[in-house]
Enzyme design. Structure first.
Site, PDB file in Angstrom:
ATOM      1  N   ASP A 420       0.811  -1.358  -0.066  1.00  0.00           N
ATOM      2  CA  ASP A 420      -0.067   0.337  -0.054  1.00  0.00           C
ATOM      3  C   ASP A 420       0.864   1.288  -0.240  1.00  0.00           C
ATOM      4  O   ASP A 420       2.178   1.285   0.422  1.00  0.00           O
ATOM      5  CB  ASP A 420      -0.745  -0.210   1.658  1.00  0.00           C
ATOM      6  CG  ASP A 420      -2.057   0.337   1.039  1.00  0.00           C
ATOM      7  OD1 ASP A 420      -2.202   1.960   0.333  1.00  0.00           O
ATOM      8  OD2 ASP A 420      -3.516   0.366   1.406  1.00  0.00           O
ATOM      9  N   ASP A 533      -5.725   3.279  -6.362  1.00  0.00           N
ATOM     10  CA  ASP A 533      -6.858   3.627  -5.030  1.00  0.00           C
ATOM     11  C   ASP A 533      -7.281   4.785  -5.850  1.00  0.00           C
ATOM     12  O   ASP A 533      -6.275   5.651  -6.147  1.00  0.00           O
ATOM     13  CB  ASP A 533      -5.902   3.530  -4.084  1.00  0.00           C
ATOM     14  CG  ASP A 533      -6.883   3.246  -3.290  1.00  0.00           C
ATOM     15  OD1 ASP A 533      -8.438   3.227  -3.793  1.00  0.00           O
ATOM     16  OD2 ASP A 533      -6.700   2.660  -2.098  1.00  0.00           O
ATOM     17  N   ARG A 592     -10.537   0.710  -8.247  1.00  0.00           N
ATOM     18  CA  ARG A 592     -11.308   1.689  -6.823  1.00  0.00           C
ATOM     19  C   ARG A 592     -12.979   1.888  -7.710  1.00  0.00           C
ATOM     20  O   ARG A 592     -13.336   1.328  -7.400  1.00  0.00           O
ATOM     21  CB  ARG A 592     -10.656   2.095  -5.544  1.00  0.00           C
ATOM     22  CG  ARG A 592     -12.311   1.911  -4.960  1.00  0.00           C
ATOM     23  CD  ARG A 592     -11.280   2.882  -3.341  1.00  0.00           C
ATOM     24  NE  ARG A 592     -11.480   3.623  -3.211  1.00  0.00           N
ATOM     25  CZ  ARG A 592     -11.329   5.026  -2.261  1.00  0.00           C
ATOM     26  NH1 ARG A 592     -10.710   4.036  -1.470  1.00  0.00           N
ATOM     27  NH2 ARG A 592     -10.563   6.806  -2.216  1.00  0.00           N
ATOM     28  N   ASP A 608     -13.906   0.140   0.385  1.00  0.00           N
ATOM     29  CA  ASP A 608     -13.235  -0.152   2.092  1.00  0.00           C
ATOM     30  C   ASP A 608     -14.289  -0.375   3.206  1.00  0.00           C
ATOM     31  O   ASP A 608     -15.016   0.351   3.659  1.00  0.00           O
ATOM     32  CB  ASP A 608     -12.968   1.615   2.527  1.00  0.00           C
ATOM     33  CG  ASP A 608     -11.389   1.671   1.649  1.00  0.00           C
ATOM     34  OD1 ASP A 608     -10.835   1.365   1.278  1.00  0.00           O
ATOM     35  OD2 ASP A 608     -11.400   3.339   2.138  1.00  0.00           O
ATOM     36  N   HIS A 666      -7.465  -8.337   2.948  1.00  0.00           N
ATOM     37  CA  HIS A 666      -6.622  -6.125   2.978  1.00  0.00           C
ATOM     38  C   HIS A 666      -7.237  -6.320   4.718  1.00  0.00           C
ATOM     39  O   HIS A 666      -8.337  -6.745   5.108  1.00  0.00           O
ATOM     40  CB  HIS A 666      -7.398  -6.000   2.279  1.00  0.00           C
ATOM     41  CG  HIS A 666      -6.038  -3.899   2.041  1.00  0.00           C
ATOM     42  ND1 HIS A 666      -4.950  -3.681   2.492  1.00  0.00           N
ATOM     43  CD2 HIS A 666      -6.827  -2.822   1.633  1.00  0.00           C
ATOM     44  CE1 HIS A 666      -5.537  -3.039   2.003  1.00  0.00           C
ATOM     45  NE2 HIS A 666      -5.935  -1.720   1.830  1.00  0.00           N
TER      46      HIS A 666
END
Lengths: 934, 522
Positions: A420, A533, A592, A608, A666
């Site tokens: 990440d 992302d 995303r 998320d 994740h």
């Protein structure tokens, strides 16, 4: 990963403190309701009734490819141009734009894979009230009514769909601002003159329509002001679907599969947003937007594709929604009721009306129709279908090595480990933190030695830092999105002050793609892939955590194309991964944000989520909805991103995720570590088993993706897709099908002791894949469960290939033999496929290097026949074992080869379960063969 | 020691050669220990006994046995395992799934016989490296273990001393409690016939006071004897006394043997009884010096313990009070280092002084009352040699080998931070370039696995994390000659991991046989 947390500048922290005040849930106040989005409010204030629009039949033009017709708004005399296309494959396209807009209105590029081929329309009849056009075969007619304007698509005597039947067509034409502050008194007078002069016919506009309302020329939400230089530009159109009670699609929403009516509530919103800690079961916008809705009834499946990339709201109402089951029955008995009907209304902030009506009539047809417009799912490298291990963040190279080692120690396979944002040097993407990742190539080589891969994040916000090459190049080339005043747009994101490259610019995309070249992206190697992302785009200090709508992309406002920005980011990144290998290797890019067409570029995940049971449950409808509109490669963060899962939830999530297309664990930075072996040996074993089931089934997954890539059929399917007449399945979203042949009902309840799965198909049978027990279709089946249970059933009549020699990564299994699971139908018939290629290049496409075979069992004979004679590929894999479920005991089993050679196969027969196991046919998986049971 | 090492090496070499020379035929992947189950030409029975198959189905790349035992050399069985001999290194079992997967797992390359992977035989190199590191480790362990013995010895001594002190405190405390009891009686008596009994009281009081003083002196003497008696043989010898130059009667800076003998009344050594007379002549100096005498190890809490503990014999009130005895008492009073402590507690002290000034009278009701309170206070102090008791309360390991870490701190500097581990106290982190220190956890408990609880220390309840838990640190202890923090990391947010080496965890090095047995297949 995402959200607005930690390690940001003090300004942000302050902002955060306000934003993240305590309670765990989305802060709804950060996001607009329809009422707060002035165009939505204006449009929604318009109630069904007589449409002011009238078709000017005398303007009709009919060519080979299209029909054009002018519409006039009798209130303001503004004229619109209607274009009608009959598209190949049973689709109709309806385009409505201003006849003479003050300046061009935005039409969404790069979504359609080509100019959709048309078929000729023919005029059947015409009078002063309208006309009837033939839509080709199937006695389909298109009826154009002139006053008020409306379109009806009929088949026989049945109306399939009507446009503007409720009179909600509304087109806010471009206008010159009149409420200028310089001349407030003369404004009204001027308005009249201007309005009049706008009209081509010189007809007088009514003041009513031209009334200037609050928010038309400027809109403020919280502290953000949207200057609206173009004024009101919104559009709206309604659709009526007689006979329809079920509509689906328009992701992304954390809601049930079947869309709900929105009367009295908020409409479904499509506006790509980075929603911090999103809430379930509501129509709020999320990270992606695909403006495609499917309608379904036992008679017909249809689709509506509203090609518009601006902020969009969708209202759904139904005449049966409020009725009780008893009420509906009463209607039925009395025969007096109106037919059920669903009405849908689309509202977008700008652009034009461009609707594709996909007429089905079957679900398969609709998928094919939509695929013909926007393309199909990218065919991923096989490894991308395996298990992914992610965390925000794996701290350094040693951490990566230790986690990699942990998987081997605990004998759990995995293919990708992910990094990440913390891996980059100060969130400068394309770089590596010099202390934590001083030798990325060595690290990647270490993974390569285990035949594993890595994904590193590359987000589209670029740190404003003159010593950062990516930034200085983008700036010097003028590739940044501009603010309304012409400067580079800047906003806050992970690195602090950031610029946002204009991915809508093809030159920018080409440059971006070139940055993935091995000599540009330092420390990268062939086994490094990419994750995009924050590409909604997320702007921490922007309105609704995204970009100001008056930011400028070349000739267009951000407002016009907001929802497609994320698609472009992934498109450019995927292109970069293709180019770096000289066009040889298939890319893998996770995104995303997404839009219609995003399926062509890789995988998406549901953002998320949180470590809660309801979040586990919602993964099913969320991915099913995406599958219906082309995006098959969908998954949710296994374990939940925010918060910390109980071991039970984590295990159940692995078991569910193992049977969903994109399988990645994740976790948020602030959560305790949760690698699979951290919860005691029992849970480790349970997780290992779930992951191993995934790996064994990879041949089937790969084949499903090949199929999705070729045809547009979803991989993970709602039950009604395969059982379109079975109304019991229409709202079902706690179980799903993989392809046609596997039914999965994962355990998603805490402390569950059993689940009730619905096995569809009267007269069909299903086999429990673990016990081989046979169950009849068309029933609710109660299945007692333990912690190790993952209820999965194979359809009688199918053949599924597996590789049961599970190894530490999918690449290690490349040459392993297949076991065929032949589940016989009650008529002792079964059919399946086998697809094999090199697993990672485009050779299957370019050189036709693949094996595609039909496996069929009929008349006690199982055979493998080539489905793609033009292709060629050699595999080392062979057929190790054949397991026939629902079989009877043969006296002998003979393997016959095309050259006439015959041999007897040994076999085992389990009479209690009627399972016949053929020992070691040993034939190569790529050749013709026949096995005869006698 | 070196002979042992040499022997060990030679034996290893011998064994290795033997292993290489006699390659016994058996199916691929079968360990020698299971050779007898795989007899060629005879049907093979799965090791779980579930079925019997023809021998040609052993390693035929098809899994027949549920336990995987028919395919020791192929990847056919999901639950099988493959044995690599790894001549020159250590034999190993690997899961069957790693056979021919393109990755070299066995250093002798035997797992990749058909995958096309090019593996190098690295066993010898690995063996060499391992032996080297084993040797190094053995050395470290050995030396560490020796250091550990020292630590244990020192800890024992230290602990005994502390225990003695504590016992002493406790007994003094008991004595004081008895006195209080006695005084209570006195007080009660005094309260009744107060005026009439004044005279009597005074006398009683003086006797009492003298008694107390003597008691106190005795206690001090006993303590001094113990301290002076270095070899704890029950005698204070000339030599032992000479090591205390502060006792030099002429204060010329040297304590000669003669002077010492003089102090001992001419004797070479004295026992406790005889020490009484010596005590009277040295106590002035002894007490003075013992105050400034620095404690052997620099341990702050110990100092505290001492200071607090020494309060017990500051039964100063009577002396303060007894104004008429001032002259007599002066010397001793002035010499008494505990006098310093008398400033506290002022609340009691203040009225007391006043009274001092005007008083030449025997204790009245009031004074007895105050006196009572004062005794009570000294009792309170006596009851709180907190840190000493606390220190003794720590679990410093089965032989107190970790005691030496107490009140020490160890630092590790990384690119961003300086980490500081103060065992049994706290862990902290301080940014290198400015910024305040963050508490990464306070001493919690030993947290190793059940069979080795002293392998891990846990520190928790550190500074809270934003939207997260309180910081905590796990300290992993490994054997080393040095006591040093070797690494820190933050595997999970706000959960730190520290590697710490210390001789205190060094285990007794394995014997020669064990070392041999563990590393070669015979």
């Amino acid at each position: 990963m995402a959200a607005f947390i930690v390690r940001m500048g003090p300004v942000l922290m302050l902002w955060l403190a306000v934003c993240v005040s305590g309670s765990w849930a989305v802060d709804r106040g950060n996001f607009k309701t329809c009422d707060q989005s002035t165009f939505c409010k204006r449009q929604r204030a318009l109630k069904p009734g007589q449409s002011p629009y009238r078709a000017l039949l005398e303007t009709l033009e009919l060519t080979n490819t299209k029909l054009t017709l002018q519409l006039i708004n009798d209130n303001n005399k503004v004229r619109l141009l209607l274009e009608l296309y009959r598209l190949q494959g049973n689709m109709t396209r309806v385009k409505i734009n201003e006849l003479k807009p003050l300046k061009p209105r935005f039409e969404v590029p790069d979504v359609l894979i080509n100019d959709p081929p048309t078929e000729p329309l023919s005029l059947l009849s015409q009078d002063e009230n309208g006309m009837v056009l033939s839509l080709g075969a199937d006695s389909q007619r298109l009826i154009v009514s002139a006053k008020p304007f409306r379109l009806d698509i009929m088949e026989g005597r049945e109306v399939l769909l009507s446009l503007n039947s409720r009179g909600l067509l509304a087109f806010e034409h471009l206008r010159i601002r009149k409420d200028t502050l310089a001349d407030p008194e003369g404004a009204e007078k001027k308005e009249e003159t201007d309005a009049a002069s706008e009209q081509t016919e010189g007809e007088e506009a009514t003041k009513e329509d031209e009334k200037v309302e609050d928010g038309m020329w400027e809109e403020t939400f919280k502290s953000h002001t949207d200057s609206k230089p173009n004024g009101p530009t919104s559009i709206s159109l309604d659709f009526s679907l007689p006979g329809v009670e079920h509509v689906y699609g328009i992701p992304e929403h954390a809601d049930t599969l079947k869309l709900k009516t929105t009367d009295g509530g908020e409409p479904y919103r499509l506006y790509n947003l980075d929603v911090f800690q999103y809430e379930l079961f509501n129509p709020m916008a999320l990270y992606g937007a695909i403006p495609v809705m499917l309608s379904h009834s036992p008679q017909r499946t249809m689709g509506l594709f509203w090609l518009n990339a601006a902020e969009t709201w969708v209202d759904i109402s139904s005449n049966t929604a409020g009725k009780t089951v008893f009420g509906q029955m009463l209607d039925y008995v009395q025969g007096s009721s109106e037919t059920p009907q669903t009405d849908v209304r689309w509202i977008s902030e700008s652009g034009i009306i461009d609707v594709f009506i996909m007429l089905g009539p079957t679900p398969t047809d609709v998928f094919a129709q939509y695929a013909s417009l926007t393309g199909t799912q990218a065919f991923p490298p096989l490894a991308a279908l395996a298990y992914h291990q992610c965390r925000w963040n794996y701290n350094d190279q040693e951490d990566v090595a230790a986690v990699d080692q942990g998987f081997d120690q605990h004998d759990i396979p995995y293919d990708f480990i992910w990094l990440d944002i913390e891996h980059a040097d100060g969130k400068r993407y394309f770089t590596w933190d010099p202390h934590k990742f001083p030798q990325p190539k060595e690290m990647l080589q270490g993974l390569e030695d285990k035949r594993r891969k890595m994904v590193a994040i590359v987000d589209p916000h670029i740190k404003v830092d003159n010593s950062y090459k990516i930034h200085s190049e983008i700036r010097s080339r003028g590739f940044y999105i501009k603010n309304k005043d012409g400067g580079d747009y800047e906003g806050w994101c992970w690195p602090g002050n950031s610029g946002y490259p204009d991915f809508t610019n093809p030159e920018m995309r080409a440059w971006w793609a070139s940055m993935f070249a091995y000599d540009q992206y330092e420390g990268s190697r062939e086994n490094l892939y990419t994750w995009n992302d924050m590409n909604e785009p997320s702007v921490f200090n922007g309105p609704e955590v995204t970009m100001h709508k008056d930011a400028v992309h070349g000739n267009w406002e951000h407002r016009d194309l907001h929802n497609i920005y994320g698609l472009y980011v992934q498109m450019a990144t995927a292109e970069g991964l293709i180019q770096r290998s000289g066009g040889v290797e298939r890319p893998f890019v996770l995104t995303r944000a997404f839009f219609a067409g995003s399926q062509r570029y890789g995988a998406v995940w549901t953002g998320d989520n949180a470590a809660e049971w309801d979040h586990l449950k919602i993964t099913i409808p969320m991915c099913l909805s995406l599958g219906l509109v082309g995006v098959s490669f969908c998954g949710a963060d296994v374990g939940g991103f925010f918060k910390s899962p109980s071991p039970e939830l984590l295990v159940r999530w692995y078991q569910t995720g193992a049977y969903q297309p994109f399988f990645r664990a994740h976790a948020h930075l602030d959560t305790p570590r949760r690698e699979p072996w951290l919860f005691g040996p029992e849970n480790t074993a349970l997780i290992r088993e779930a992951v191993r089931q995934r790996y064994a089934l990879l041949p089937y997954w790969y084949q499903l993706f090949y199929h999705a890539h070729r045809t547009g059929q979803p991989v993970m399917r709602a039950l009604w897709v395969e059982y379109p007449q079975d109304t019991a399945t229409f709202s079902m979203d706690d179980q799903f099908l993989l392809g046609r042949d596997l039914l999965v009902h994962p355990v998603t309840e805490e402390g569950a002791r059993g689940v009730t799965a619905y096995l569809p198909g009267n007269g069909e049978v299903w086999f429990d894949v673990h016990t081989f027990q046979k169950h009849n279709g068309g029933q609710n089946l109660y299945i007692p469960v333990t912690m190790s249970s993952i209820p999965v059933f194979q359809r009688g009549g199918s053949i599924i290939p597996r590789k049961v020699r599970v190894r530490r990564s999918s690449s290690c299994m490349e040459h392993d033999p297949y076991t065929l699971y032949v589940a016989l139908s009650p008529k002792r018939f079964a059919q399946g496929e086998l697809y094999i290629d090199d697993g990672h290049t485009f050779s299957y496409e370019k050189q036709k290097e693949f094996i595609y075979r039909r496996l069929a069992f009929a008349n006690n004979t199982l055979s493998s026949r080539n489905l793609a004679p033009g292709s060629q590929f050699t595999t080392l894999s062979w057929i190790e074992k054949i397991v026939i479920l629902g079989a009877s005991k043969p006296s002998k089993v003979t393997l016959k080869m095309p050259d006439g050679k015959e041999s007897q196969l040994e076999f085992d027969f389990d009479a209690s379960m009627s399972v016949l196991t053929l020992r070691k046919p040993g034939v190569n998986a790529g050749v013709d063969w026949t096995v005869v049971l006698q | 020691m070196s002979l042992v090492k040499l022997l060990l090496l030679m034996s290893l070499a011998l064994v290795m050669r033997a292993g290489a020379a006699v390659e016994i035929q058996r199916p691929r992947g079968v360990p020698l220990s299971k050779r007898q189950f795989y007899e060629e030409e005879k049907p093979f029975t799965c090791l779980d006994g579930s079925r019997t198959i023809p021998f040609d189905r052993v390693n035929d790349d098809y899994c027949d046995c549920k336990d995987g035992s028919d395919e020791p050399g192929t990847a056919a069985c999901p639950n099988g395992s493959f044995h690599c001999t790894n001549a020159g290194f250590r034999p190993a079992f690997i899961p069957s799934s790693r056979i021919n997967d393109g990755i070299c797992d066995c250093c002798d390359t035997t797992d990749e016989y058909n995958s096309g992977a090019t593996c190098q035989n690295t066993c010898r190199e690995l063996g060499r490296k391992e032996r080297e590191s084993l040797q190094k480790m053995a050395e470290v362990t050995r030396e560490g273990f020796m250091l550990k013995q020292q630590l244990i010895h020192e800890a024992k001594k230290g602990q005994e001393e502390k225990q003695v002190k504590l016992t002493e405190f406790q007994s003094t405390k008991k004595g004081l409690e008895e006195k209080v009891e006695a005084l209570r009686t006195v007080k009660e008596i005094a309260e009744e016939p107060e005026k009439e009994a004044k005279e009597r009281h005074l006398k009683a009081w003086e006797e009492q006071k003298e008694l107390i003083r003597m008691e106190k002196d005795k206690a001090r003497m006993a303590e001094a004897f113990l301290e002076l008696d270095d070899d704890a043989d029950g005698y204070v010898s000339v030599a032992e006394l000479q090591s205390h130059p502060e006792l030099d009667p002429d204060s010329d800076g040297s304590l000669t043997e003669t002077e010492t003998q003089g102090l001992l009344g001419g004797a070479d050594k004295v026992d406790t009884t005889a020490f009484e007379s010596v005590w009277s002549s040295i106590k002035g100096k002894y007490l003075l010096e013992s105050q400034s005498d620095p404690p052997a190890p620099v341990e702050t809490p110990q100092e505290e313990a001492r200071d607090l503990g020494s309060d017990h014999d500051s039964d100063h009130y009577p002396e303060d009070y007894a104004g008429e005895d001032e002259d007599e008492e002066e010397d001793e009073e002035d010499d008494d280092p505990e006098e310093e402590e008398d400033k506290a507690p002022p609340t009691v002290r203040t009225p007391e002084k006043k009274e001092d000034d005007e008083m030449s009278m025997p204790p009245s009701f009031v004074t007895i009352h105050i006196f009572f309170i004062n005794i009570f206070f000294s009792l309170c102090y006596t009851a709180v040699p907190v840190s000493l008791e606390k220190e003794i309360g720590f679990d410093f390991g089965p032989s107190a080998e970790f005691a030496y870490l107490y009140s020490q701190c160890y630092e590790l500097s990384t690119s961003e931070y300086v980490y500081r581990l103060c065992p049994f106290n706290r862990v902290s982190q301080k940014p290198k370039f400015g910024g305040s220190e963050t508490n990464l956890g306070l001493w919690g408990q030993w947290a190793g696995p059940e069979d080795n609880i002293y392998a891990v220390m846990k520190y928790d309840h550190g500074t809270g994390c934003w939207q997260g838990p309180n910081r905590s640190t796990t300290v992993k202890l490994t054997c080393g000659k040095e006591t040093v923090v070797t690494s820190t990391s933050e595997p999970s947010r706000c959960e730190y991991l520290m590697e710490f080496t210390t001789p205190a965890v060094c285990q007794e090095p394995p014997s020669l046989e064990e070392a041999l047995h563990g590393h070669t297949e015979l």
